[in-house]
Design an enzyme around this catalytic site. Structure first.
Site, PDB file in Angstrom:
ATOM      1  N   ASP A 184      21.101 -22.391  27.679  1.00  0.00           N
ATOM      2  CA  ASP A 184      19.997 -22.886  27.353  1.00  0.00           C
ATOM      3  C   ASP A 184      18.729 -22.201  27.556  1.00  0.00           C
ATOM      4  OD1 ASP A 184      19.897 -23.324  29.919  1.00  0.00           O
ATOM      5  OD2 ASP A 184      19.705 -25.448  29.878  1.00  0.00           O
ATOM      6  N   ASP A 185      18.741 -20.998  28.030  1.00  0.00           N
ATOM      7  CA  ASP A 185      17.646 -20.214  28.318  1.00  0.00           C
ATOM      8  C   ASP A 185      17.689 -18.774  27.267  1.00  0.00           C
ATOM      9  OD1 ASP A 185      19.627 -18.848  29.829  1.00  0.00           O
ATOM     10  OD2 ASP A 185      18.158 -18.864  31.554  1.00  0.00           O
ATOM     11  N   ARG A 214      17.273 -28.589  31.384  1.00  0.00           N
ATOM     12  CA  ARG A 214      16.253 -27.931  31.017  1.00  0.00           C
ATOM     13  C   ARG A 214      15.710 -28.258  29.846  1.00  0.00           C
ATOM     14  NH1 ARG A 214      17.319 -22.200  33.967  1.00  0.00           N
ATOM     15  NH2 ARG A 214      18.874 -21.991  32.204  1.00  0.00           N
ATOM     16  N   ASP A 218      25.541 -31.411  30.379  1.00  0.00           N
ATOM     17  CA  ASP A 218      26.179 -32.002  31.476  1.00  0.00           C
ATOM     18  C   ASP A 218      25.428 -33.087  32.040  1.00  0.00           C
ATOM     19  OD1 ASP A 218      28.267 -31.965  33.380  1.00  0.00           O
ATOM     20  OD2 ASP A 218      27.577 -30.483  34.595  1.00  0.00           O
ATOM     21  N   ASP A 249      33.175 -17.705  36.500  1.00  0.00           N
ATOM     22  CA  ASP A 249      32.803 -16.430  35.938  1.00  0.00           C
ATOM     23  C   ASP A 249      33.477 -15.231  37.110  1.00  0.00           C
ATOM     24  OD1 ASP A 249      30.840 -17.216  37.717  1.00  0.00           O
ATOM     25  OD2 ASP A 249      29.178 -16.407  36.937  1.00  0.00           O
TER      26      ASP A 249
END
Ligand SMILES: *[C@@H]1O[C@H](CO)[C@@H](O)[C@H](O)[C@H]1NC(C)=O
Ligand SMILES: *[C@@H]1O[C@H](CO)[C@@H](O)[C@H](O)[C@H]1NC(C)=O
Ligand SMILES: *[C@@H]1O[C@H](CO)[C@@H](O)[C@H](O)[C@H]1NC(C)=O
Ligand SMILES: *[C@@H]1O[C@H](CO)[C@@H](O)[C@H](O)[C@H]1NC(C)=O
Length: 543
Positions: A248-249, A149, A181, A325
């Site tokens: 990344d957001d 992204r 990645d 997670d």
């Protein structure tokens, strides 16, 4: 002859008139044509100019994170992989540096951590791509996890670099990394513009993960491998003692680094701590107000979190092949340890790709309050977070709180003291929180954000409401066993059996959670949504 002549001359006269008329008509026609052509041309060029100006203005005011919606998948990927300022040469230069580093590594010269900004690509099971010692005076390395992204990453880095640059000592205390990645050139182009302040890592897939069940998606396994690569590289190779993981957001709060600097020694000193997180699951604007309030939580929040070497050592040998997670949230992994989290979030997730997550984003992520206060955490006494003291303090607070008879009393609770709203079972909790429009999910016996079963929120007036188990129930995380029904339920509500744990460590959503996902077109639990987002992020790799 004459009449002929006359006729001829008469004809000549009328011919002359006709010719004039024809000429005038022709000239008029030409003039109209010219006017039409000129007008058309001016209109076209005007439109082009307007479009250019609009595009330029759009670029200049592109402060809002992009939220592409209702765009086809292919189109979306194309948009994402191209940064607004894409330069193929920049990408090529970055890849050349990477290749040079890889060549050095092949010769046996492992790149040093200090002074290297582009590391060779690496794999979680491969050799170290760089080697310590890290710079002295480091508090924690910071890694931004990214896939494809580019536009989001651009936005995220702008926020992170802005906050990081507020204090010049952050350069030494919080070295910045981006770990990518795979190989999206859009992302590499964005990173290449910041190599003076950020180092670049790339996770390479040497063997495609084997998925145990054909119904499962390989992307969860890729994400787990990428995280393993990051953790292994940072702790085992680069030799850092602490690591902050970001996505990344995210947008960061101004006191982000100060918060982690102040809590780092607490994390190290207290073996009952699992992490420090910048995130509160109940951090929506209607539930929070106190920017300096911190809590301990049995629920692993993730999302902008710090761990240290001790925690990594305790989980690395069992690191899962997928669903990392959920693995972190298992009682067996957590071992009764807790995370420190703020009341008001220190990160904000602006990512909202794809309409499937739109509803979830709107309900739970968009209304999150990002702290704007520059809290000086160094100057605050955080000693109360120590395990024993915190527990005493918290129990005193719950005991002193005024009991509310039911949900209907929540809006009227006045600030100045705490209030407690009791629940007697997981179902009861889910019913209460559903009505309060809170995230009601539990993981392995722990509700989101809870400390010993207690979840703190505020009402509209700012009064603190503690959702707490009835006193006859012991929800103390280490001992709480939802299989024991009789002890837990005083209202007759039945606690469901624990959801089955699959081989991978992934907890299957139970019936209520599934209903919640389906219910009212909601996109369900946060996990489900994030998972879905991931699969979208990773889509090109799967195609
Ligand atoms: C990334 O892509 C470039 C060009 O497509 C290629 O040369 C390079 O080897 C790739 N790197 C990795 C790690 O796959
Ligand atoms: C585009 O890249 C150049 C060169 O790296 C940089 O100076 C400039 O700020 C970038 N512009 C935008 C809008 O990102
Ligand atoms: C906010 O939290 C801090 C730390 O617990 C506390 O000292 C302070 O009184 C709280 N402020 C309000 C307005 O509740
Ligand atoms: C949770 O883990 C603790 C160890 O920290 C253990 O004593 C307890 O039995 C576990 N609870 C359940 C329900 O598995």
């Amino acid at each position: 002859m004459m009449p002929v002549f006359d006729r001829r001359s008469g004809t000549a006269r009328s011919k002359w008139r006709y010719r004039n008329l024809l000429l005038v008509a022709l000239l008029t026609f030409c003039a109209v044509q010219i006017i039409v052509v000129v007008t058309y041309y001016r209109r076209i060029s005007g439109q082009q100019e307007a479009a250019r100006r609009k595009a330029a203005a759009g670029k200049a005011t592109a402060s809002r994170p992009p939220r592409p919606k209702f765009v086809g998948r292919k189109e979306q990927e194309k948009l994402l992989q191209q940064s607004t300022n894409y330069s193929e040469q920049r990408v090529q230069r970055l890849r050349q540096k990477q290749d040079a580093a890889a060549a050095q590594l092949a010769k046996g010269h492992t790149p040093p951590v200090v002074g290297t900004s582009v590391f060779p690509s690496g794999n979680e099971d491969g050799e170290c791509i760089g080697i310590g010692p890290p710079p002295s005076g480091t508090v924690a390395a910071v890694v931004v996890v990214t896939f494809n992204r580019a536009k989001y990453l651009e936005q995220m880095l702008a926020s992170m670099l802005g906050v990081h640059g507020r204090d010049c000592s952050n350069k030494r205390k919080f070295p910045l990394y981006v770990s990518q990645d795979f190989n999206s050139s859009g992302v590499q182009d964005v990173v290449a513009q910041h190599l003076d302040r950020i180092s670049f890592l790339q996770h390479r897939e040497d063997v495609e993960p084997v998925v145990p069940d054909r119904k499962e998606k390989v992307v969860y396994y890729r994400i787990a491998n990428h995280y393993k690569f990051i953790l292994h590289t940072m702790f085992d190779c680069f030799g850092y003692d602490r690591l902050i993981i970001l996505e990344d957001d995210m947008q960061l709060s101004p006191d982000f680094f100060s918060f982690f600097e102040a809590t780092a020694p607490i994390l190290d000193a207290d073996p009952s701590l699992y992490c420090v997180s910048s995130w509160n699951d109940h951090g929506q604007d209607r539930f929070v107000s106190n920017a300096t309030q911190l809590y301990r939580s049995d629920f692993f929040p993730g999302l902008g979190w710090m761990l240290n070497r001790r925690v990594w050592q305790s989980v690395k040998d069992n690191w899962p092949r997928g669903y990392w997670d959920d693995f972190m949230r298992l009682n067996a992994t957590r071992q009764g340890r807790q995370c420190i989290r703020p009341e008001v979030c220190r990160t904000y997730n602006f990512g909202d790709i794809g309409s499937s997550s739109g509803q979830y984003f709107r309900l739970f992520l968009k209304p999150i309050t990002l702290n704007t206060e520059d809290v000086r955490w160094q100057q605050r006494d955080l000693g109360f977070l120590e395990q024993g003291r915190y527990r005493q303090l918290f129990e005193r607070e719950v005991a002193a709180a005024q009991e509310l008879a039911g949900l209907e009393e929540v809006p009227n609770a006045a600030p100045g003291r705490d209030y407690v709203l009791r629940y007697s079972s997981q179902q009861h909790y889910e019913s209460l929180t559903g009505k309060l429009r809170m995230l009601r999910e539990w993981r392995d016996g722990v509700p989101r954000g809870a400390y010993r079963g207690v979840v703190a929120i505020r009402n509209a007036a700012g009064a603190r409401i503690l959702l707490a188990p009835t006193p006859d129930v012991d929800f103390s995380a280490a001992r709480y066993n939802p299989d024991v029904k009789q002890r837990l339920d005083s209202t007759g509500a039945v606690i469901r059996k624990r959801p089955p744990v699959a081989r991978t460590g992934r907890i299957q959503p139970d019936r209520t959670q599934q209903q919640q996902m389906i219910g009212a077109g909601k996109s369900g639990t946060r996990k489900a949504t994030r998972t879905r987002q991931r699969s979208q992020q990773h889509a090109p790799a799967n195609l």
